[in-house]
Design a protein around this motif. Structure first.
Motif, short mmCIF file in Angstrom:
data_model
loop_
_atom_site.label_atom_id
_atom_site.label_comp_id
_atom_site.label_asym_id
_atom_site.label_seq_id
_atom_site.Cartn_x
_atom_site.Cartn_y
_atom_site.Cartn_z
N TYR A 62 0.83 -1.21 0.00
CA TYR A 62 0.00 0.00 0.00
C TYR A 62 0.86 1.25 0.00
O TYR A 62 0.66 2.17 -0.80
N PHE A 63 1.85 1.30 0.89
CA PHE A 63 2.72 2.48 0.94
C PHE A 63 3.47 2.67 -0.38
O PHE A 63 3.61 3.80 -0.87
N SER A 64 3.94 1.58 -0.96
CA SER A 64 4.66 1.67 -2.23
C SER A 64 3.76 2.22 -3.33
O SER A 64 4.21 2.98 -4.19
N SER A 65 2.48 1.84 -3.30
CA SER A 65 1.54 2.33 -4.33
C SER A 65 1.35 3.83 -4.25
O SER A 65 0.93 4.47 -5.23
N LYS B 224 -0.25 6.25 18.69
CA LYS B 224 -0.52 5.87 20.08
C LYS B 224 -0.03 4.44 20.35
O LYS B 224 1.12 4.12 20.09
N ARG B 225 -0.93 3.59 20.84
CA ARG B 225 -0.59 2.17 21.05
C ARG B 225 -1.41 1.28 20.12
O ARG B 225 -1.63 0.10 20.41
N ARG B 226 -1.87 1.84 19.02
CA ARG B 226 -2.69 1.07 18.08
C ARG B 226 -1.86 -0.02 17.43
O ARG B 226 -0.66 0.16 17.14
N VAL B 227 -2.50 -1.14 17.12
CA VAL B 227 -1.79 -2.28 16.56
C VAL B 227 -1.19 -1.94 15.20
O VAL B 227 -0.19 -2.54 14.77
N GLU B 228 -1.74 -0.95 14.52
CA GLU B 228 -1.24 -0.56 13.20
C GLU B 228 0.18 0.00 13.24
O GLU B 228 0.85 0.07 12.21
N PHE B 229 0.65 0.42 14.42
CA PHE B 229 2.03 0.89 14.52
C PHE B 229 3.00 -0.20 14.09
O PHE B 229 3.95 0.06 13.35
N GLY C 221 -8.30 5.09 10.99
CA GLY C 221 -9.68 5.05 11.43
C GLY C 221 -9.77 5.31 12.94
O GLY C 221 -8.76 5.38 13.62
N PRO C 222 -11.00 5.49 13.46
CA PRO C 222 -12.26 5.31 12.75
C PRO C 222 -12.63 6.43 11.78
O PRO C 222 -13.33 6.20 10.81
N PHE D 162 -6.24 3.67 5.61
CA PHE D 162 -5.22 2.66 5.85
C PHE D 162 -5.78 1.24 5.68
O PHE D 162 -5.19 0.40 4.99
N GLN D 163 -6.93 0.99 6.30
CA GLN D 163 -7.49 -0.36 6.27
C GLN D 163 -7.87 -0.78 4.86
O GLN D 163 -7.54 -1.89 4.41
#
Length: 551
Positions: free
Chosen positions: A76-79, A93-98, A165-166, A175-176
């Motif tokens: 996704y980032f490369s695109s 923050k502490r989101r799993v996406e980190f 999100g949200p 991102f999602q």
């Protein structure tokens, strides 16, 4: 995994560790491919991450799953045109996406800039321009995105705003959705070099604008000591470091060393710190290892800890501020676990610590790590003797250690001031005792010179903090015609003591310090305030207190 990077992995005592700890650094090391994908190939079902939050959600992620998700994130980032060397700020923050984001950026060869959600519009503008940031990935919190949006007119380098999100505002990437629809990612043909930067970290700026610390591709290997020989982790460990991902403490305790050892990282994503909630998740999820600042432990021991099953807890480590013996002793009484201190900077990995082979001395940082060639230098440049203060320095003239920063980004002057003739000057003062243990004194700029004595603010603050009236305090020097300087304490009082603020309580605090530490160090001036000036990372800005006193 660590056997790939160490000539010897087990040691009989600290002397063995000191003599035989040798790091193996491969060419073109890339943490994402060599460690994360390495585990995915070897043991795809090994748990990498156990994430939970204060709403009761829970998610367990294996290394096999992490490889697959980070590949899609990298695609996704490369695109979006994010490539090797591009700067990407992450406010997560502490989101799993980190974890998906940082591993994906390592795979691409891009540079992550961790950032706290406390940044204002001004802070974001400064960072965007100082580092020529290309993209910002952030939590979909309305306030965060308002600050980011407000900063954009003055941040011309930023091409992409991405929300996990949200909320997904107009003009922002999703991102999602992006990682779900991403094209397959292929490892770039051009490998990352060991000298390539992977992190640029903004310091908290206690004395001026934040500096940009550059960390290279082999930086993660410097954290083998952090995880294996300080946090004492093993492949069955479940480790919690209480830290927001906006600070480097997150990669100290929630990423590199832990996965090199093969341990699982535990994440508790919460908006407000609640001691009882921390104890609850430690008990519920059978956490085996905890790392936090002493303040956290001060709060934990005030709870009824007998209500929680902490039988899985094996090891606890602390760093960042003074540990007074009362906290150490009480926690030991309640858990049977000895708190083990450590010291390091944004510019280094763990460099002084209390290892499993030595007895902790509450208040001491421990012994110098064999990973670094360290010593204390006096102001005239000679090695400090036992009991004598000196600046903590790291020598790199013979061997440049993995984990030591590569300089301050775009600031040769500051880099030259800190690093010269093969020596990195930390700017921190300490003294060592007869056993070689280091004891922190304070920043070199903060040391007070009074009647021929050199007084470190850290030790006076530690003494004051043992009085129940003191919530927090800052020690500074104020000019004095006779003594040159005298010690001043700026104090925030506990709620039940606020009405007592005045000469009587000031005298009580002065007498208390005289009992706890050497009498000549007591604060001759005490000011009671509602709050202390701080950086966004919570560090006290003593420079601001001194400037106010001069005015």
């Amino acid at each position: 995994m660590i056997e790939n990077y160490l000539k010897q992995t087990t040691f009989t005592d600290f002397e063995d560790f000191k003599a035989n700890y040798k790091l193996i650094i491969p060419d073109d090391f890339n943490f994402a491919y060599d460690v994360v994908d390495g585990w995915a190939a070897k043991e795809p079902q090994r748990r990498a991450l156990l994430w939970t939050n204060d709403q009761g959600a829970c998610r367990s992620i294996t290394f096999g799953e992490l490889k697959e998700i980070s590949d899609r994130t990298a695609g996704y980032f490369s695109s979006l045109g994010i490539g090797k060397g591009d700067m990407v700020m992450a406010i997560l923050k502490r989101r799993v996406e980190f974890w998906f984001t940082i591993i994906a950026l390592h795979k691409i060869g891009a540079v992550i800039i961790p950032a706290t959600h406390l940044l204002t519009q001004k802070d974001i503008v400064y960072r965007a321009n100082a580092a020529t940031i290309k993209a910002i990935v952030c939590d979909g919190d309305e306030l965060i995105m308002d600050h980011v949006n407000a900063a954009m007119p003055q941040s011309p380098s930023v091409e992409h705003l991405i929300s996990i999100g949200p909320l997904i505002p107009e003009g922002w990437g999703d991102f999602q959705q992006g990682i779900e629809s991403a094209t397959p990612f292929e490892r770039p043909a051009e490998p990352t070099k060991n000298s390539d930067p992977i992190i640029v970290s903004f310091t908290s700026g206690t004395t001026g604008d934040p500096k940009m610390v550059v960390l290279d591709s082999v930086y993660p290997l410097g954290h083998i000591v952090t995880a294996k020989y300080w946090q004492n982790l093993h492949p069955n460990s479940l480790h919690l470091t209480i830290a927001d991902t906006g600070w480097l403490k997150a990669v100290w305790g929630k990423l590199y060393g832990q996965w090199l050892v093969g341990a699982s990282v535990f994440v508790y994503d919460h908006e407000k710190f609640t001691p009882s909630a921390i104890l609850e998740v430690l008990s519920k999820h059978r956490v085996t290892s905890l790392c936090a600042p002493p303040t956290i432990f001060r709060f934990l021991i005030r709870e009824d800890m007998s209500r929680y099953d902490l039988s899985a807890l094996e090891w606890c480590t602390i760093a960042g501020e003074a540990l007074n013996p009362e906290v150490y002793n009480r926690f030991y009484q309640l858990t049977g676990i000895k708190l083990r201190e450590g010291y390091g900077q944004s510019e280094t990995t763990l460099s002084v610590f209390t290892s499993p082979w030595v007895e902790p001395k509450p208040g001491s940082m421990g012994l110098p790590s064999p990973h670094y060639e360290m010593e204390l230098l006096t102001s005239d440049g000679r090695p400090a003797e036992a009991g004598e203060q000196g600046q903590i320095v790291i020598r790199y003239d013979k061997n440049y250690p993995a984990g030591l920063f590569k300089g301050y980004y775009r600031n040769q002057q500051l880099t030259g001031e800190a690093m010269s003739e093969g020596i990195y000057y930390t700017g921190d003062l300490a003294w060592k005792d007869e056993d070689g243990y280091f004891w922190f004194v304070g920043r070199a700029d903060d040391v007070i010179k009074s009647s021929g004595y050199r007084i470190g603010p850290f030790e006076v603050e530690s003494a004051l903090m043992t009085h129940p009236a003191v919530v927090e305090c800052a020690i500074t020097g104020v000019p004095d015609e006779i003594r040159g300087q005298v010690v001043k304490a700026t104090v925030v009082l506990a709620k039940e003591y606020k009405e007592q603020a005045g000469e009587g309580l000031a005298q009580e605090l002065q007498d208390h310090v005289k009992q706890v530490t050497a009498p000549y160090k007591y604060p001759r001036v005490i000011e009671f305030v509602e709050e202390l000036p701080k950086t966004i990372s919570g560090k006290i800005r003593r420079v601001e207190i001194r400037a106010r006193d001069r005015r």
